[in-house]
Motif scaffolding. Structure first.
Motif, short mmCIF file in Angstrom:
data_model
loop_
_atom_site.label_atom_id
_atom_site.label_comp_id
_atom_site.label_asym_id
_atom_site.label_seq_id
_atom_site.Cartn_x
_atom_site.Cartn_y
_atom_site.Cartn_z
N ASP A 99 0.88 -1.17 0.00
CA ASP A 99 0.00 0.00 0.00
C ASP A 99 0.92 1.23 0.00
O ASP A 99 1.80 1.33 0.86
CB ASP A 99 -0.85 -0.10 1.28
CG ASP A 99 -1.83 1.03 1.49
OD1 ASP A 99 -1.94 1.92 0.63
OD2 ASP A 99 -2.50 1.01 2.56
N HIS A 160 -1.36 1.17 9.29
CA HIS A 160 -1.94 -0.11 9.71
C HIS A 160 -1.01 -1.26 9.41
O HIS A 160 -0.26 -1.22 8.43
CB HIS A 160 -3.27 -0.33 8.97
CG HIS A 160 -3.19 0.02 7.49
ND1 HIS A 160 -2.99 -0.92 6.53
CD2 HIS A 160 -3.23 1.22 6.85
CE1 HIS A 160 -2.92 -0.32 5.35
NE2 HIS A 160 -3.06 0.98 5.50
N ALA A 191 1.87 -0.39 6.83
CA ALA A 191 1.69 0.77 5.96
C ALA A 191 1.74 1.99 6.87
O ALA A 191 0.97 2.09 7.82
CB ALA A 191 0.37 0.69 5.23
N GLU A 193 1.46 6.09 6.97
CA GLU A 193 0.87 7.08 6.07
C GLU A 193 0.49 8.39 6.77
O GLU A 193 -0.65 8.61 7.12
CB GLU A 193 -0.33 6.50 5.33
CG GLU A 193 -1.37 5.81 6.19
CD GLU A 193 -2.45 5.15 5.31
OE1 GLU A 193 -2.99 5.83 4.43
OE2 GLU A 193 -2.73 3.97 5.52
N GLU A 283 2.87 7.74 1.78
CA GLU A 283 2.72 6.40 2.37
C GLU A 283 3.70 5.41 1.76
O GLU A 283 3.89 5.39 0.54
CB GLU A 283 1.29 5.89 2.15
CG GLU A 283 1.04 4.50 2.75
CD GLU A 283 -0.40 4.01 2.61
OE1 GLU A 283 -1.11 4.50 1.72
OE2 GLU A 283 -0.80 3.15 3.41
#
Ligand code: MN
Ligand code: MN
Length: 297
Positions: A99, A160, A191, A193, A283
């Motif tokens: 991601d 996350h 991830a 971000e 991210e």
């Protein structure tokens, strides 16, 4: 002893490389007057051509839209000169997701510092990643870097942990200091971000978006059930776009609406800064190693 097998690591690395290329392609192709729908389709096709699958529809957030907007055939946002555009892509290989996101300004440089603050926060946060690092300390760093640049972190969006077939695997990586006691451990895939904004630093859902996820089977008319079965096979537990269902059924729009009303699928509301302030995002996905981390994207 490695906590992740070489085979699993290879799949995360492949997903990461595909997601990185898709993100870069997207950022390079945002143009004034351009169609977000065409761009989303091109990015998603690139992911598939490289041997990946989409882990979620490309999120294209313009200005105050922070997350969860993806274009649809009936709602195609066109880019304008001066827009601040977030391109957030997810690719998976055999269920292992990556991601990643970046922000670009269309033809102007009014928000360079805002965009850089999210990028700098991400860089600083990644430097902290190692077994034993507390997620609250990571949030504190994100917040400190963004505030030092004169902006606000978005407090109710988080990074996350990720696992196979699971984008949000239980651990959140906040963008502010919290009372969270969670610590990182080796082998986790995260991830991270940071979001920065000139607005309030809080986002709220506005309207039904075009990103969905399968929730549960229900007694429903035959045509609804037939499409639902296809969706589950095609998308698994990952989010999908309404426009992806066009090729699964000629009347997918109406059937998706029925499923939504029946609670068989849920929709992600479009998340917008509550003060309509411009939002930037950066991210990366990383895997925690014995002495730090490896960036996958
Ligand atoms: Mn993302
Ligand atoms: Mn994410």
């Amino acid at each position: 002893m490695p906590s992740v097998s070489q085979e699993v690591l290879d799949k995360f690395l492949r997903a990461g490389a595909i997601a990185r290329e898709a993100r870069s392609y997207g950022i390079a192709h945002v143009r004034a007057g351009g169609s977000s729908l065409e761009l989303a389709n091109a990015i998603e096709n690139l992911i598939r051509e490289r041997g990946g699958q989409c882990a979620f529809p490309v999120n294209i957030g313009v200005n105050e839209v922070a997350a969860h907007y993806t274009p649809s055939n009936s709602n195609d946002v066109k880019f304008r000169h001066g827009d601040v555009v977030k391109i957030d892509v997810g690719a998976h290989v055999d269920g292992y997701p990556a991601d990643t996101a970046a922000t670009v300004e269309v033809g102007t440089k009014n928000h360079s510092a805002l965009i850089r603050s999210a990028e700098d926060a991400l860089t600083m946060c990644i430097e902290m990643v190692a077994p034993g690092t507390s997620v609250s300390a990571m949030g504190a760093t994100v917040s400190r870097v963004i505030k030092a640049a004169g902006f606000k972190p978005v407090q109710n969006l988080t990074g996350h942990s990720m696992e196979r077939w699971n984008l949000h695997a239980g651990m959140s990586i906040p963008n502010i200091e919290t009372r969270d006691k969670d610590l990182l451990h080796e082998g986790m895939v995260l991830a991270i971000e940071p979001f920065s904004t000139v607005g309030t630093g809080k986002v709220a859902g506005r309207g039904r978006g075009s990103i969905y996820r399968v929730v549960r089977d229900r007694k429903a008319p035959e045509d609804v059930c037939a499409l639902f079965t296809k969706m589950r096979t095609e998308f698994g537990p990952f989010p999908f776009a309404g426009r992806w269902c066009d090729r699964l059924s000629p009347s997918s729009d109406a059937l998706v609406t029925k499923m939504f009303r029946l609670g068989m699928i849920m929709s992600y509301p479009i998340l917008t800064d509550v003060g309509d302030g411009v939002v930037a995002q950066a991210e990366h996905s990383v895997i925690v190693t014995a002495d730090g981390c490896k960036v996958l994207t």
